[in-house]
Scaffold this motif. Structure first.
Motif, PDB file in Angstrom:
ATOM      1  N   ARG A 192       0.828  -1.218   0.000  1.00 49.11           N
ATOM      2  CA  ARG A 192       0.000   0.000   0.000  1.00 49.11           C
ATOM      3  C   ARG A 192       0.860   1.265   0.000  1.00 49.11           C
ATOM      4  O   ARG A 192       0.545   2.246  -0.684  1.00 49.11           O
ATOM      5  N   LEU A 193       1.948   1.253   0.761  1.00 50.43           N
ATOM      6  CA  LEU A 193       2.848   2.407   0.793  1.00 50.43           C
ATOM      7  C   LEU A 193       3.552   2.594  -0.550  1.00 50.43           C
ATOM      8  O   LEU A 193       3.724   3.725  -1.016  1.00 50.43           O
ATOM      9  N   THR A 194       3.936   1.484  -1.170  1.00 53.36           N
ATOM     10  CA  THR A 194       4.561   1.561  -2.495  1.00 53.36           C
ATOM     11  C   THR A 194       3.595   2.155  -3.505  1.00 53.36           C
ATOM     12  O   THR A 194       3.953   3.029  -4.299  1.00 53.36           O
ATOM     13  N   PHE A 195       2.328   1.686  -3.438  1.00 57.75           N
ATOM     14  CA  PHE A 195       1.324   2.223  -4.360  1.00 57.75           C
ATOM     15  C   PHE A 195       1.130   3.721  -4.145  1.00 57.75           C
ATOM     16  O   PHE A 195       1.012   4.488  -5.109  1.00 57.75           O
ATOM     17  N   GLU A 196       1.116   4.146  -2.897  1.00 50.89           N
ATOM     18  CA  GLU A 196       0.925   5.572  -2.598  1.00 50.89           C
ATOM     19  C   GLU A 196       2.029   6.419  -3.240  1.00 50.89           C
ATOM     20  O   GLU A 196       1.772   7.496  -3.785  1.00 50.89           O
ATOM     21  N   GLU A 197       3.264   5.914  -3.172  1.00 52.08           N
ATOM     22  CA  GLU A 197       4.380   6.644  -3.775  1.00 52.08           C
ATOM     23  C   GLU A 197       4.197   6.770  -5.292  1.00 52.08           C
ATOM     24  O   GLU A 197       4.430   7.828  -5.872  1.00 52.08           O
ATOM     25  N   ASN A 206       2.382   2.491 -14.077  1.00 54.81           N
ATOM     26  CA  ASN A 206       3.690   1.861 -13.866  1.00 54.81           C
ATOM     27  C   ASN A 206       3.656   0.882 -12.703  1.00 54.81           C
ATOM     28  O   ASN A 206       4.261  -0.193 -12.765  1.00 54.81           O
ATOM     29  N   PHE A 207       2.948   1.255 -11.645  1.00 53.39           N
ATOM     30  CA  PHE A 207       2.852   0.382 -10.474  1.00 53.39           C
ATOM     31  C   PHE A 207       2.302  -0.984 -10.877  1.00 53.39           C
ATOM     32  O   PHE A 207       2.890  -2.011 -10.562  1.00 53.39           O
ATOM     33  N   LEU A 222      -5.725  -4.482  -2.713  1.00 52.86           N
ATOM     34  CA  LEU A 222      -5.900  -3.330  -1.825  1.00 52.86           C
ATOM     35  C   LEU A 222      -5.392  -2.043  -2.482  1.00 52.86           C
ATOM     36  O   LEU A 222      -5.891  -0.961  -2.189  1.00 52.86           O
ATOM     37  N   ALA A 223      -4.400  -2.164  -3.368  1.00 53.77           N
ATOM     38  CA  ALA A 223      -3.931  -0.985  -4.097  1.00 53.77           C
ATOM     39  C   ALA A 223      -5.064  -0.409  -4.946  1.00 53.77           C
ATOM     40  O   ALA A 223      -5.241   0.811  -5.033  1.00 53.77           O
ATOM     41  N   LEU A 224      -5.860  -1.286  -5.547  1.00 60.67           N
ATOM     42  CA  LEU A 224      -7.009  -0.827  -6.345  1.00 60.67           C
ATOM     43  C   LEU A 224      -8.064  -0.177  -5.450  1.00 60.67           C
ATOM     44  O   LEU A 224      -8.726   0.782  -5.847  1.00 60.67           O
ATOM     45  N   CYS A 225      -8.205  -0.704  -4.230  1.00 63.00           N
ATOM     46  CA  CYS A 225      -9.128  -0.094  -3.263  1.00 63.00           C
ATOM     47  C   CYS A 225      -8.635   1.299  -2.890  1.00 63.00           C
ATOM     48  O   CYS A 225      -9.409   2.264  -2.822  1.00 63.00           O
TER      49      CYS A 225
END
Length: 269
Positions: A192-197, A206-207, A222-225
């Motif tokens: 989730r933190l990686t996705f936020e960046e 890119n993610f 959860l990244a899509l959420c």
């Protein structure tokens, strides 16, 4: 409640600040009921704008809870077979507080063999649900292995969905009888933190492309959420919390009613 209209009426007329529902199988009928629950609760509290996103997120949380529950049961079964001396503590739930047992639990939990069994079980469940949706009588012999992971357990295989109204927000909570161990917690938080960046740098595409090469998919959904929450100008870390409480995994979606959780939106994907 088996009728969708009954559910609608129940929610409209209910004066309580909290509701709870049990989910046993996530077949089409259950999905429809969950969607109606979400829709009616949001309507009742005049925040229908979150309906699509809340439905997507809650379905993802329920699916994750089902997988986590299966993986927990798989891990316990293997643990019992490998270490029969652990069984008395497993029988009484004392194993949660035993470092040696939980260390072995974590090793089995992340083992490739456990994940292989999980894939097989999920495939069987998907086939069984197709039969249910087609009104085909369940062949207990065909699904014997799957049913053994549901029936041969101390606790019933139930995922709980609760709804709670607070002063300024509405909480949807998905609870399953599996602990959120450190390795899972770390994996989820890291993803989730990686996705936020990536989101802050306007690099969402890119993610997802780069993560396709990563064999560890925990937290991917959860990244899509989180993306949906970002695009509603909501802070995912405030609005979507995943935590362990009393050795159960709780996934909580918190939607503001009166007071907005402000967050800077960096892009619209």
């Amino acid at each position: 409640m088996t009728n969708l209209d009954d559910i609608r009426e129940y929610i409209k007329s209910n004066k309580k600040s909290s509701l709870e529902f049990d989910i046993i199988w996530l077949n089409n009928e259950t999905k429809q009921k969950v969607m109606v629950i979400i829709e009616e609760v949001l309507k009742k509290n005049k925040i229908e704008k979150y309906c699509d996103d809340a439905s997507y997120i809650i379905m993802e949380l329920i699916s994750n809870a089902i997988k986590a529950r299966y993986l927990h049961i798989i891990t316990i079964k293997i643990l019992r077979q490998k270490h029969k001396e652990f069984n008395p503590k497993i029988d009484t739930d004392e194993y949660f507080y035993d470092y040696n047992i939980m260390s072995e639990y974590s090793d089995i939990f992340k083992d490739d063999e456990s994940k292989k069994i999980l894939k097989e079980i999920i495939k069987l469940e998907n086939n069984l649900i197709k039969d249910m949706d087609s009104n085909i009588e369940i062949d207990e012999e065909k699904y014997k292995k799957l049913l053994s992971y549901r029936n041969d357990t101390k606790k019933k295989f139930i995922i709980k969905l609760s709804v709670k109204l607070n002063k300024n927000n509405l909480e949807f909570q998905v609870i399953n009888d599996a602990p959120l161990i450190m390795i899972s917690r770390t994996r989820i938080d890291s993803k989730r933190l990686t996705f936020e960046e990536y989101y802050k740098k306007n690099m969402v595409e890119n993610f997802f492309m780069e993560q396709l090469d990563n064999s560890e998919s925990a937290g991917f959904g959860l990244a899509l959420c989180d993306l949906r929450l970002f695009n509603q100008n909501l802070d995912p870390h405030t609005c979507l919390k995943i935590f362990d409480e009393n050795n159960k995994t709780h996934s909580k979606l918190i939607l503001p009613i009166k007071q907005q959780f402000s967050f800077t939106v960096y892009n619209k994907y």
